[in-house]
Write a protein that holds these residues in place. Structure first.
Motif, PDB file in Angstrom:
ATOM      1  N   LEU A  62       9.628   5.020 -14.510  1.00  0.00           N
ATOM      2  CA  LEU A  62       9.712   3.641 -14.031  1.00  0.00           C
ATOM      3  C   LEU A  62       9.675   3.723 -12.513  1.00  0.00           C
ATOM      4  O   LEU A  62      10.631   4.148 -11.879  1.00  0.00           O
ATOM      5  CB  LEU A  62      10.980   2.954 -14.526  1.00  0.00           C
ATOM      6  CG  LEU A  62      11.003   1.418 -14.461  1.00  0.00           C
ATOM      7  CD1 LEU A  62      12.140   0.856 -15.299  1.00  0.00           C
ATOM      8  CD2 LEU A  62      11.107   0.892 -13.044  1.00  0.00           C
ATOM      9  N   ASP A  63       8.548   3.331 -11.964  1.00  0.00           N
ATOM     10  CA  ASP A  63       8.284   3.509 -10.546  1.00  0.00           C
ATOM     11  C   ASP A  63       8.162   2.138  -9.899  1.00  0.00           C
ATOM     12  O   ASP A  63       7.398   1.299 -10.379  1.00  0.00           O
ATOM     13  CB  ASP A  63       6.983   4.285 -10.375  1.00  0.00           C
ATOM     14  CG  ASP A  63       6.882   4.991  -9.042  1.00  0.00           C
ATOM     15  OD1 ASP A  63       7.362   4.446  -8.042  1.00  0.00           O
ATOM     16  OD2 ASP A  63       6.300   6.094  -9.014  1.00  0.00           O
ATOM     17  N   CYS A  64       8.931   1.898  -8.834  1.00  0.00           N
ATOM     18  CA  CYS A  64       8.917   0.581  -8.209  1.00  0.00           C
ATOM     19  C   CYS A  64       9.161   0.726  -6.718  1.00  0.00           C
ATOM     20  O   CYS A  64       9.295   1.830  -6.193  1.00  0.00           O
ATOM     21  CB  CYS A  64       9.950  -0.335  -8.858  1.00  0.00           C
ATOM     22  SG  CYS A  64      11.659   0.199  -8.649  1.00  0.00           S
ATOM     23  N   ILE A  65       9.206  -0.413  -6.048  1.00  0.00           N
ATOM     24  CA  ILE A  65       9.424  -0.480  -4.607  1.00  0.00           C
ATOM     25  C   ILE A  65      10.674  -1.316  -4.353  1.00  0.00           C
ATOM     26  O   ILE A  65      11.015  -2.212  -5.140  1.00  0.00           O
ATOM     27  CB  ILE A  65       8.191  -1.087  -3.912  1.00  0.00           C
ATOM     28  CG1 ILE A  65       6.985  -0.144  -4.067  1.00  0.00           C
ATOM     29  CG2 ILE A  65       8.439  -1.364  -2.429  1.00  0.00           C
ATOM     30  CD1 ILE A  65       5.671  -0.724  -3.597  1.00  0.00           C
ATOM     31  N   THR A  66      11.358  -1.017  -3.261  1.00  0.00           N
ATOM     32  CA  THR A  66      12.547  -1.777  -2.870  1.00  0.00           C
ATOM     33  C   THR A  66      12.340  -3.281  -3.078  1.00  0.00           C
ATOM     34  O   THR A  66      11.332  -3.844  -2.656  1.00  0.00           O
ATOM     35  CB  THR A  66      12.862  -1.519  -1.386  1.00  0.00           C
ATOM     36  OG1 THR A  66      13.092  -0.126  -1.189  1.00  0.00           O
ATOM     37  CG2 THR A  66      14.096  -2.293  -0.948  1.00  0.00           C
ATOM     38  N   ASN A  67      13.328  -3.899  -3.725  1.00  0.00           N
ATOM     39  CA  ASN A  67      13.387  -5.346  -3.963  1.00  0.00           C
ATOM     40  C   ASN A  67      12.449  -5.840  -5.054  1.00  0.00           C
ATOM     41  O   ASN A  67      12.421  -7.044  -5.340  1.00  0.00           O
ATOM     42  CB  ASN A  67      13.135  -6.161  -2.684  1.00  0.00           C
ATOM     43  CG  ASN A  67      14.202  -5.940  -1.632  1.00  0.00           C
ATOM     44  OD1 ASN A  67      15.281  -5.426  -1.927  1.00  0.00           O
ATOM     45  ND2 ASN A  67      13.909  -6.311  -0.399  1.00  0.00           N
ATOM     46  N   ASP A  68      11.693  -4.944  -5.696  1.00  0.00           N
ATOM     47  CA  ASP A  68      10.868  -5.385  -6.821  1.00  0.00           C
ATOM     48  C   ASP A  68      11.746  -5.967  -7.925  1.00  0.00           C
ATOM     49  O   ASP A  68      12.888  -5.519  -8.141  1.00  0.00           O
ATOM     50  CB  ASP A  68      10.083  -4.217  -7.409  1.00  0.00           C
ATOM     51  CG  ASP A  68       8.842  -3.872  -6.615  1.00  0.00           C
ATOM     52  OD1 ASP A  68       8.545  -4.580  -5.633  1.00  0.00           O
ATOM     53  OD2 ASP A  68       8.171  -2.882  -6.967  1.00  0.00           O
ATOM     54  N   ASN A  69      11.197  -6.934  -8.633  1.00  0.00           N
ATOM     55  CA  ASN A  69      11.822  -7.453  -9.840  1.00  0.00           C
ATOM     56  C   ASN A  69      11.278  -6.692 -11.038  1.00  0.00           C
ATOM     57  O   ASN A  69      10.061  -6.639 -11.251  1.00  0.00           O
ATOM     58  CB  ASN A  69      11.529  -8.946  -9.985  1.00  0.00           C
ATOM     59  CG  ASN A  69      12.170  -9.756  -8.870  1.00  0.00           C
ATOM     60  OD1 ASN A  69      13.381  -9.788  -8.744  1.00  0.00           O
ATOM     61  ND2 ASN A  69      11.348 -10.402  -8.046  1.00  0.00           N
ATOM     62  N   ILE A  70      12.178  -6.088 -11.782  1.00  0.00           N
ATOM     63  CA  ILE A  70      11.801  -5.229 -12.899  1.00  0.00           C
ATOM     64  C   ILE A  70      12.068  -5.978 -14.201  1.00  0.00           C
ATOM     65  O   ILE A  70      13.207  -6.405 -14.457  1.00  0.00           O
ATOM     66  CB  ILE A  70      12.604  -3.909 -12.879  1.00  0.00           C
ATOM     67  CG1 ILE A  70      12.596  -3.281 -11.490  1.00  0.00           C
ATOM     68  CG2 ILE A  70      12.075  -2.946 -13.935  1.00  0.00           C
ATOM     69  CD1 ILE A  70      11.241  -2.953 -10.948  1.00  0.00           C
ATOM     70  N   ILE A  71      11.050  -6.141 -15.014  1.00  0.00           N
ATOM     71  CA  ILE A  71      11.166  -6.819 -16.300  1.00  0.00           C
ATOM     72  C   ILE A  71      10.803  -5.795 -17.371  1.00  0.00           C
ATOM     73  O   ILE A  71       9.637  -5.389 -17.483  1.00  0.00           O
ATOM     74  CB  ILE A  71      10.230  -8.044 -16.389  1.00  0.00           C
ATOM     75  CG1 ILE A  71      10.302  -8.898 -15.105  1.00  0.00           C
ATOM     76  CG2 ILE A  71      10.541  -8.859 -17.637  1.00  0.00           C
ATOM     77  CD1 ILE A  71      11.646  -9.533 -14.842  1.00  0.00           C
TER      78      ILE A  71
END
Length: 540
Positions: A62-71
């Protein structure tokens, strides 16, 4: 990058902006659908049942960026209720999404639940894993990475590539068998092996000579610390659980249960293949897992002896832990330097001392904190608190000092106030390693020591550049001291990261609270929250 390593490449999803409760519409959305099933794998040579996510063991990144909304829509195709928890994600104002049994009803078999949370003001190396029963003993875990926004720098040159290393002890017995053993009053037996990314020795990573790579190392096991090293290569530590560190260089690193660490490794040796090694720490039987660092122009397989670990010396390990220090001038997720928060100058509002123990209660082994062994109720504590349901837990029913009273079962919730600044001393009264985790927070690890903690030990605290992290080890018959700023309202699990100990009661919950009702403090119960136990049939 090697074929196996490609399993852990980023899973970047389409960013779509839409308005949704408890998350920010201005920040990108990342959507995941994860189906949880049983499957068959042979991690230690013989086929056994494992838990897969989208057919993968270990699970997808699960790869994301700061402040992303993860659903994340989790579909449970197992035969038992199931939850995932996001290890190290702070769930700002949103303990509703923490994914532990004190905050969430488990997803029933053939059911689903959609988590909605934000990687608010975080960067770094984290993991996710099942929090229900002993499911994590069979898999369902994976890497979770929060990368910096494009406008934010990191205090090192961007690496040429990355590698995820999920390392942990492993049992041939499945999660149901291990749970039955614990339920009968027996401790977990010694593990059968160590795995690196789901296998004991066949994983390989390909890199180009002269290039520098970021290795993200996590201990996803149940019980054992490990020492990690790479034949003939140095490791520069750059990040620990969301904190940028002073960039010291190491030949080997101790990583304890539930912890994560990121290092830079430069392929600056003769082009060939080299051992990547993890060995169990402080165990009479030493378990070993190996992988291969393959130079892309190598013509030579691995050779020579597997690099030996450091001596089984707790003091060596403690001294190394003290060298992990906060980089005061580097920023983290925000542009301001980490060191602009002067944690060492803040007055403590209270001190909590928690001692672990392994008592026998009603003829069965349990694990306890200050003599109270936690019993998980059918109704999540967060729901009981929200709906004012009596009889689920008891306020402040755990001593905040070590006690010699007979151990007892209980479901304690410790009340604290929003914006308190607290000290916690973890006292290890046993002759085994301990590892403690606090959901919803990172905390400053200001001291390690041997023997019984006394007030004079505060004179040795690191009040300047202690590393801030979410999981900390406590050495046998020793103590560890942390400081935490309680700036995140909610119901938060303080637990042993060693899952057999957590399962048998070495945990409690801390409610961080203010009477002021405001979305700036905490979000409302999600409209899709599952309701169970005494909350069944109530309206959100």
């Amino acid at each position: 990058m090697g074929r196996t390593a490609s399993l852990y490449l980023r899973l970047f999803c389409t960013a779509v902006a839409l308005l949704c409760p408890a998350v920010f519409a201005d920040d990108p959305y990342r959507y995941f659908t994860w189906t949880v099933t049983y499957g068959t794998a042979s991690p230690l040579g013989a086929p056994q049942q494992v838990i897969l996510i989208n057919g993968q063991f270990p699970g997808p990144s699960l790869d994301c960026i700061t402040n992303d909304n993860i659903i994340v829509n989790v579909i449970n195709q197992l035969d038992e209720p199931f939850l995932l928890t996001w290890n190290g994600i702070k769930q700002r104002k949103n303990s509703w999404q923490d994914g532990v049994l004190g905050t969430n009803c488990p997803i029933p078999p053939k059911g689903n639940y959609t988590y909605k949370f934000q990687s608010k003001d975080q960067i770094g190396t984290f993991t996710y894993f099942p929090s229900t029963a002993m499911h994590r003993a069979s898999g369902g875990f994976g890497p979770l990475y929060v990368r910096q926004r494009s406008v934010i720098s990191v205090p090192y040159d961007l690496p040429f590539g990355e590698m995820s290393l999920l390392i942990g002890d492993w049992y041939k017995a499945g999660h149901k068998s291990l749970r039955q053993s614990l339920d009968s009053g027996k401790p977990l037996s010694f593990p059968d092996g160590l795995l690196i990314n789901g296998v004991p020795q066949s994983y390989s990573f390909t890199g180009d000579p002269g290039k520098t790579y970021l290795l993200r190392i996590s201990n996803v096991g149940l019980s054992l610390s490990f020492n990690f090293r790479i034949q003939s290569h140095k490791m520069k530590v750059v990040e620990i659980e969301g904190s940028h560190t002073i960039q010291n260089t190491y030949d080997s690193l101790d990583v304890h249960v539930g912890q994560s660490i990121a290092v830079l490794v430069t392929l600056d040796q003769t082009p060939k293949d080299y051992y990547i090694v993890a060995t169990s720490r402080f165990t009479s039987t030493v378990l070993t897992a190996t992988a291969v660092l393959h130079y892309s122009n190598s013509r030579s397989p691995v050779s020579g002896a597997i690099p030996a670990p450091p001596a089984n010396d707790y003091n060596w390990s403690m001294l190394q832990a003290r060298t992990f220090r906060w980089n005061l001038t580097a920023n983290a997720a925000r542009p301001n330097p980490q060191g602009s928060y002067k944690y060492g100058s803040i007055t403590r509002s209270r001190s909590l001392k928690f001692a672990s123990s392994a008592p026998v209660i009603n003829g069965k082994l349990r694990y306890a904190v200050n003599g109270v062994s936690f019993v998980v109720p059918d109704t999540p504590l967060k729901l009981a608190d929200n709906f004012n349901i009596p009889g689920v837990f008891t306020w402040d029913s755990i001593p905040t000092e070590a006690t010699n009273d007979p151990a007892a079962l209980g479901t304690p919730v410790l009340r604290t106030n929003l914006h308190e600044f607290i000290e916690i001393i973890f006292q290890n009264t046993e002759n085994t390693m301990q590892s403690w985790h606090l959901d919803g927070y990172s905390f400053w690890v200001v001291g390690y020591g041997n023997g019984q903690w006394v007030e004079q030990n505060r004179n040795s605290y690191n009040l300047v550049d202690a590393v801030s992290r979410h999981t900390v080890q406590v050495y046998p018959n020793g103590w560890t001291a942390i400081l935490a700023s309680l700036d995140n309202q909610g119901m938060w699990n303080l637990r042993s990261a060693m899952w057999g100990r957590q399962y048998l009661g070495q945990q409690l919950y801390i409610r961080v609270w203010t009477e002021e009702k405001s979305y700036s403090n905490e979000y409302d119960i999600p409209s899709n929250a599952l309701l169970c136990g005494k909350a069944s049939g109530l309206h959100h």
